[in-house]
Motif scaffolding. Sequence first.
Motif: not given
Length: 256
Positions: A153, A156, A188, A194, A209
């Motif tokens: 995560a 991002d 993701r 995203w 991503l």
Amino acid sequence: MRPGLLADLAAEGAALEELLGTLEPADWARPTPAAGWTVAHQVAHLAWTDEVALLAAADPAAFAVRAAGEPADAVVRGAEEGAVDPPAVLLARWRTGRGALAEALAAVPDGTRLPWFGPPMSAASMATARLMETWAHGVDVGDALGRPPRPSARLDHVAHLGVRTRAFSFAAHGRPAPTAPIRVELTRADGSRWTEGPPDAGQSVTGPLLDFCLRVVQRRPRAALSLVAVGPDADAWLDVAQAFAGPPGRGSDGLP
């Protein structure tokens, strides 16, 4: 500062340190995709840069003096000097430096711009840049050990920086930055999306991503990634994308 940013910065450092903690002393001499740099060089570079960033956050005047006197090869020299330390000493140095930097960034008043080798930046931007670089050099270390990059995560933040540096990427290559909006839609690892940019933009970049992040830190060539650019400006962007400060760099394409 964006919620959780400093926690994510700490987690990114901890993830790389966990990997480094499994290594034998001889593994620190393994070559990485950066020409002439071993695993030890990669960590020494992170330690050196964190220490300089700490100076920028805690004592901007002292940073200005140091930056004015740094030789052109200061980054390379910092890595080479640190790489000769025993692995345990180097690891402890990096751990201490990144912890002190996080504390200093948390104390920076809102609205303050920190000096840097590129344009001045906010504490949040500095934290994002350190997270990006920690992850990017972690990819190099993983490549040296035969361990592919794993999505998290925290990426991002890297994607966000990759989009924010679009104009800089063109400028670094001596090219005018296109002004047309570009929609970025990335997937993701868990299948969620995203996105940044207007949904009705005529140009776009889509794909995983993780692939986008690998591209903006120049750790993989475009041909090895599943990124799709629609429109001439979007296509040109993926050629020059560069989320890190400094002159245009080819970056690393990973070990053969």
